[in-house]
Enzyme design. Structure first.
Site, PDB file in Angstrom:
ATOM      1  CG  ASP A  28      -1.905   1.234   1.342  1.00 12.12           C
ATOM      2  OD1 ASP A  28      -2.358   1.463   0.115  1.00 12.12           O
ATOM      3  OD2 ASP A  28      -2.111   1.780   2.261  1.00 12.12           O
ATOM      4  CB  SER A  29      -0.010   4.917  -0.567  1.00  7.94           C
ATOM      5  OG  SER A  29      -0.992   5.033   0.307  1.00  7.94           O
ATOM      6  CE1 TYR A  80       2.720   5.992  -3.418  1.00  9.67           C
ATOM      7  CE2 TYR A  80       1.415   4.400  -4.405  1.00  9.67           C
ATOM      8  CZ  TYR A  80       2.559   4.695  -3.787  1.00  9.67           C
ATOM      9  OH  TYR A  80       3.628   3.943  -3.836  1.00  9.67           O
ATOM     10  N   GLY A  81      -2.863   9.795  -3.145  1.00  8.64           N
ATOM     11  CA  GLY A  81      -3.945  10.576  -3.583  1.00  8.64           C
ATOM     12  C   GLY A  81      -3.781  11.770  -4.214  1.00  8.64           C
ATOM     13  CB  CYS A  90      -2.965   1.011  -2.714  1.00 10.45           C
ATOM     14  SG  CYS A  90      -3.275   2.812  -2.911  1.00 10.45           S
ATOM     15  CG  ASN A  91      -9.589   1.051  -3.082  1.00  9.63           C
ATOM     16  OD1 ASN A  91     -10.406   0.436  -3.489  1.00  9.63           O
ATOM     17  ND2 ASN A  91      -9.231   0.892  -1.797  1.00  9.63           N
ATOM     18  CB  THR A  92      -4.900   5.589  -4.956  1.00  2.00           C
ATOM     19  OG1 THR A  92      -5.879   5.804  -4.203  1.00  2.00           O
ATOM     20  CG2 THR A  92      -4.384   6.663  -5.996  1.00  2.00           C
ATOM     21  CB  CYS A 122      -9.234   4.973   0.522  1.00  2.00           C
ATOM     22  SG  CYS A 122      -7.697   5.071   1.194  1.00  2.00           S
ATOM     23  CB  THR A 123      -6.734  -0.313   1.947  1.00  2.00           C
ATOM     24  OG1 THR A 123      -5.526   0.535   1.330  1.00  2.00           O
ATOM     25  CG2 THR A 123      -7.224  -1.122   0.831  1.00  2.00           C
ATOM     26  CG  HIS A 124      -4.933   4.954   4.419  1.00  2.00           C
ATOM     27  ND1 HIS A 124      -4.308   4.384   3.268  1.00  2.00           N
ATOM     28  CD2 HIS A 124      -3.759   5.352   5.357  1.00  2.00           C
ATOM     29  CE1 HIS A 124      -3.149   4.648   3.275  1.00  2.00           C
ATOM     30  NE2 HIS A 124      -2.657   4.898   4.368  1.00  2.00           N
TER      31      HIS A 124
HETATM   32  N1  DGL Z   1      -4.861   3.373   0.702  1.00  2.00           N
HETATM   33  C1  DGL Z   1      -4.679   3.747  -0.335  1.00  2.00           C
HETATM   34  C2  DGL Z   1      -5.946   3.623  -1.138  1.00  2.00           C
HETATM   35  O1  DGL Z   1      -6.670   2.693  -0.981  1.00  2.00           O
HETATM   36  C3  DGL Z   1      -4.598   5.423  -0.097  1.00  2.00           C
HETATM   37  C4  DGL Z   1      -4.305   6.153  -1.243  1.00  2.00           C
HETATM   38  C5  DGL Z   1      -3.190   7.288  -0.909  1.00  2.00           C
HETATM   39  O2  DGL Z   1      -2.158   7.150  -0.444  1.00  2.00           O
HETATM   40  O3  DGL Z   1      -3.821   8.496  -0.991  1.00  2.00           O
HETATM   41  O4  DGL Z   1      -6.357   4.435  -2.227  1.00  2.00           O
END
Ligand code: DGL
Length: 294
Positions: A28-29, A60-61, A91-93, A201-203
């Site tokens: 993940d990011s 990453y967003g 990470c969805n992004t 978002c996985t966060h």
């Molecule tokens: N956990 C990431 C996601 O699912 C966060 C992306 C980010 O770093 O902005 O999109």
């Protein structure tokens, strides 16, 4: 030099049982992929896990598509070099911007993630669904195609979660500032009659308690981490890569491109995993190659 590994080499490269014991790489990011790791450990306790957090470059967003693809490919390649038998881009992004590229470049079995639009549509009674995700995810062609494919007759209120990933990276999951920010995002959804909220978002699953406190029973939260773990199980089984089951999951190998302190803290507080975090340098085309100061 004559390698002293002659006897081991064929087994390591071709022995299916050794390959089955190799770790699954989760990326993940930053810390968000821990919500996926939690589900994977619960469902597949026999799997060893190597987790890579690109905390140095999170979120990453706020990055451009090329940067996200560059970092995702570099980290996935690194995980494969560490011996990962399969990868979860948790990470969805990163999935939205680069899963096709990673599939093209790496031959390892791969699982990506996407916002739970389909389960939300299946369960919403009011037919109004809130979606909280990063700006990049919401703007991506992949997300728009997902809405087209599964959106049916629902109305979607898509809210970029500005500031949420940064706060979670600092381990803030319930401060008064966080609560106020969430109230600002959720109040318009509630006013519009949304009864379902997609955590895209996985966060965001780490905000679960704070969100529930705000929305009470008025919204059902859609978190796809269990579905991702199930998909990983399917993919591993297809490739005959499932590790033998274990009574107690092994501690993961945690790696971070940041200093790792917050990764360790969040893993301990929310997952009750007390494991050291290796600080790693993973160079890529778009980032400096100098090793990071300890
Ligand atoms: N956990 C990431 C996601 O699912 C966060 C992306 C980010 O770093 O902005 O999109």
């Amino acid at each position: 030099m004559s390698p002293n590994l002659g006897a081991l080499a064929p087994a390591v490269t071709s022995g299916p049982s050794l390959l089955r014991q190799a770790p699954v790489g989760i990326f993940d990011s930053g810390l968000g992929g821990l919500s996926v790791l939690r589900a994977v450990r619960a469902m597949l306790p026999g799997e060893s896990i190597i987790y890579a957090a690109d905390s140095r470059y999170a979120p990453y967003g706020a990055r451009d598509a090329d940067f996200i693809a560059d970092r995702t490919l570099a980290i996935c390649s690194w995980l494969v070099a560490q011996g990962a038998k399969a990868l979860v881009v948790a990470c969805n992004t990163a999935t939205a911007e680069s899963i096709a590229l990673v599939r093209e470049k790496l031959s390892v079995p791969l699982v990506g993630v996407e916002p739970g639009i389909k389960p939300a549509v299946q369960q919403s009674k009011s037919r109004v669904v809130g979606v909280l995700a990063t700006r990049v995810t919401l703007a991506s062609a992949r997300f728009q195609a997902l809405l087209q494919r599964h959106g049916a007759d629902c109305r979607f209120l898509c809210q970029p979660g500005h500031g949420l990933v940064e706060a979670i990276e600092r381990c803030d999951i319930g401060s008064p500032e966080m609560r106020a920010r969430l109230e600002g995002y959720l109040a318009p959804m509630l006013e519009a009659g949304a009864d379902t909220l997609v955590l895209g978002c996985t966060h965001y699953p780490f905000l679960d308690a704070t969100i529930r406190d705000i929305v009470d029973e008025r919204m059902t939260l859609i978190d796809t981490s269990v579905a991702i773990a199930r998909q990983l199980e399917r993919v591993l089984a297809q490739h005959d890569l499932l590790a033998e089951s274990a009574a107690v999951p092994l501690p993961p190998r945690f790696c971070s491109t940041g200093d790792g302190a917050h990764l360790r803290q969040l893993a301990l507080t929310l997952l009750q995993i007390d494991a050291p975090v290796e600080s790693v340098d993973i160079p890529s085309r778009r980032t400096a190659t100098a090793p990071q100061a300890a």
